[in-house]
Design a protein around this motif. Structure first.
Motif, PDB file in Angstrom:
ATOM      1  N   VAL A 113       0.835  -1.200   0.000  1.00  0.00           N
ATOM      2  CA  VAL A 113       0.000   0.000   0.000  1.00  0.00           C
ATOM      3  C   VAL A 113       0.869   1.249   0.000  1.00  0.00           C
ATOM      4  N   ARG A 114       1.922   1.220   0.805  1.00  0.00           N
ATOM      5  CA  ARG A 114       2.783   2.407   0.907  1.00  0.00           C
ATOM      6  C   ARG A 114       3.540   2.667  -0.390  1.00  0.00           C
ATOM      7  N   MET A 115       3.699   1.651  -1.210  1.00  0.00           N
ATOM      8  CA  MET A 115       4.416   1.814  -2.475  1.00  0.00           C
ATOM      9  C   MET A 115       3.548   2.423  -3.569  1.00  0.00           C
ATOM     10  N   LEU A 116       2.247   2.577  -3.326  1.00  0.00           N
ATOM     11  CA  LEU A 116       1.362   3.083  -4.372  1.00  0.00           C
ATOM     12  C   LEU A 116       1.584   4.563  -4.675  1.00  0.00           C
ATOM     13  N   GLY A 117       2.228   5.284  -3.785  1.00  0.00           N
ATOM     14  CA  GLY A 117       2.475   6.701  -4.043  1.00  0.00           C
ATOM     15  C   GLY A 117       1.232   7.559  -3.981  1.00  0.00           C
ATOM     16  N   ILE A 118       0.279   7.189  -3.151  1.00  0.00           N
ATOM     17  CA  ILE A 118      -0.971   7.941  -3.042  1.00  0.00           C
ATOM     18  C   ILE A 118      -0.687   9.290  -2.390  1.00  0.00           C
ATOM     19  N   PRO A 119      -1.109  10.397  -2.995  1.00  0.00           N
ATOM     20  CA  PRO A 119      -0.858  11.718  -2.408  1.00  0.00           C
ATOM     21  C   PRO A 119      -1.433  11.820  -0.995  1.00  0.00           C
TER      22      PRO A 119
END
Length: 469
Positions: A113-119
């Motif tokens: 999840v943390r690798m998704l780069g969600i703003p």
């Protein structure tokens, strides 16, 4: 038709399209701040709606509020293990409302999840994790996100607004764990309905680009091409400018009388008086053109109709059918013009549909207008193109329409009298006439509602005649 002949048609279509790629430069990058701003607007709407949080899972809405440029979400398709985004409205003592974003995910997937780069406005994503042997929904209820609502003095259940794409077993799981769930409110729907300037330019680019691809291909087509060969030629054109294929359906003649076509197609050949419907979906990835956008695969559905003369001789030997095709083409264009006039701020959605429907009914074809006149569109969907054209010994009747699969509310049908069009909303305008056993015609364009006056056309230009679609 030989492979060499097909290659020449394909080269003609690609060369024509590359002669003017101005449509690729109309869209401004959508950056991380816009995703955050969307959530802030959503938080305002949630507060007005009286709910404690908005909850959603991977899908188009997740893209819209998370980061639609990330291709990473695609392999993370909805699974049996819930991965959810939660957006909460935080209200300060002074009454200011801001958005708090968190996630519910399996513990072993936290790193992914943390690798998704969600703003995010926070240094790290706020993730509530659950183990495989836990109840994920009870874990969410017991988390730090809802401390006040779990207090003994709090008699009401936490209120969650559930996204329309949410699967039923998740909604039921949330309810069983102690949440009160509800569907979208008009205020929350309006967040996506009202487009930002960046969104408008993206819509303009993909709509104009799809029209350009079909118009570039039109003069290159020749009799003898099969449905699959026309499909492949259009695919090649779109791929040549950085678009990625989603699907492409080409239908000849009476199959086009079904608004969305049939199933067993591909082998028919373009012959005299053949009416053609093309329904193609593709993605546009701006990063493929060297631009770092936080906008991911975007899809729009287009349907196009028009008439291209290939000689000055008289039309085919079925002059009655040919004349009816020309008549229907013009009736549908007139209906679209009538609907276009009604695409104004504060007008009702019903009035737009009725304007087109009245024109078609007065022409004697009311029975053949079998769907609504249009719908809201957004940047979530696939790019689809549907083109109808008539191949004659002397004439290609190419009827050009546009439609997007990115369907959103509001919907332009004659019963939708309670919804008013607002500045910033975007709509398709796509009346049609479908004559079973013969052919179908639909003209479609996309419009932006303005604060004053006429709606703005986002597809470059409308068809001008059956010979100039």
């Amino acid at each position: 038709m030989s492979e060499l002949d097909i290659a020449q048609v394909k080269k003609c279509a690609i060369d024509n399209l590359h002669a003017d790629l101005s449509f690729l430069g109309t869209a401004a990058p959508i950056n991380a701040s816009e995703f955050l701003h969307r959530r802030e607007r959503l938080a305002q709407a949630l507060a007005v709606s009286g709910v404690d949080a908005f909850i959603l899972e991977p899908g188009y809405t997740f893209q819209y509020y998370g980061n639609i440029s990330q291709s990473d979400w695609e392999p993370w398709e909805p699974e049996e293990r819930p991965f959810l985004m939660i957006i909460l409205p935080l209200i300060s003592e002074s009454g200011l409302i801001s958005a708090k974003t968190a996630f519910l995910a399996p513990h072993f997937e936290e790193g992914r999840v943390r690798m998704l780069g969600i703003p995010s406005r926070e240094p790290e994503l706020d993730i509530v994790t659950w183990e495989e042997h836990w109840d994920p929904y009870a874990t969410l209820l017991d988390s730090h996100l809802f401390p006040d609502l779990r207090a003994p003095a709090h008699s009401q259940k936490p209120k969650l607004m559930v996204d329309e794409e949410m699967r039923d077993f998740i909604a039921r799981g949330l309810a069983n764990a102690g949440f009160e769930t509800s569907g979208l409110s008009p205020d929350v729907e309006r967040v996506r309905q009202l487009k930002s300037p960046s969104e408008v330019e993206v819509l303009r680019a993909v709509n104009s680009g799809t029209v350009a691809a079909v118009r570039a291909m039109q003069p290159c087509l020749v009799a003898g091409l099969t449905e699959n060969e026309v499909r492949d030629i259009l695919d090649a054109s779109l791929l040549s400018v950085g678009f990625s294929l989603f699907f492409n359906i080409v239908l000849f003649e009476e199959d086009g009388a079904l608004p969305h076509g049939g199933f067993v197609v591909g082998g028919k050949r373009l012959t005299e008086e053949t009416m053609v419907v093309i329904d193609v979906g593709f993605f546009i990835d701006p990063a493929a053109r060297g631009k770092q956008w936080l906008l991911g695969p975007l899809t729009i559905l287009f349907k196009m109709m028009g008439l291209h003369p290939t000689s000055t001789r008289d039309p085919d030997n079925n002059s009655k059918l040919h004349a009816e095709k020309l008549k229907v083409w013009n009736v549908v264009l007139e209906a679209q013009t009538a609907a276009e006039y009604e695409l104004r701020a504060n007008n009702s959605a019903a009035n737009v549909d009725l304007a087109a429907r009245n024109v078609i009914s007065e022409a004697g074809y009311g029975y053949g207008f079998t769907h609504r006149v249009g719908h809201g569109i957004g940047i979530k969907g696939e790019v689809f193109l549907e083109t109808c054209f008539l191949q004659s010994v002397v004439v290609f009747l190419v009827l050009i329409i546009m439609f997007t699969i990115a369907h959103e509310s509001p919907y332009l049908n004659k019963w939708n009298t309670q919804v008013s069009l607002q500045p910033g909303m975007t709509f398709t305008n796509e009346p049609g006439i479908y004559l079973e056993g013969k052919f179908g015609v639909r003209h479609e364009d996309v419009y932006l509602i303005k604060e004053h006056g006429d709606a703005e056309l986002l597809t470059g230009r409308r068809a001008e005649s059956p010979y100039d679609p």
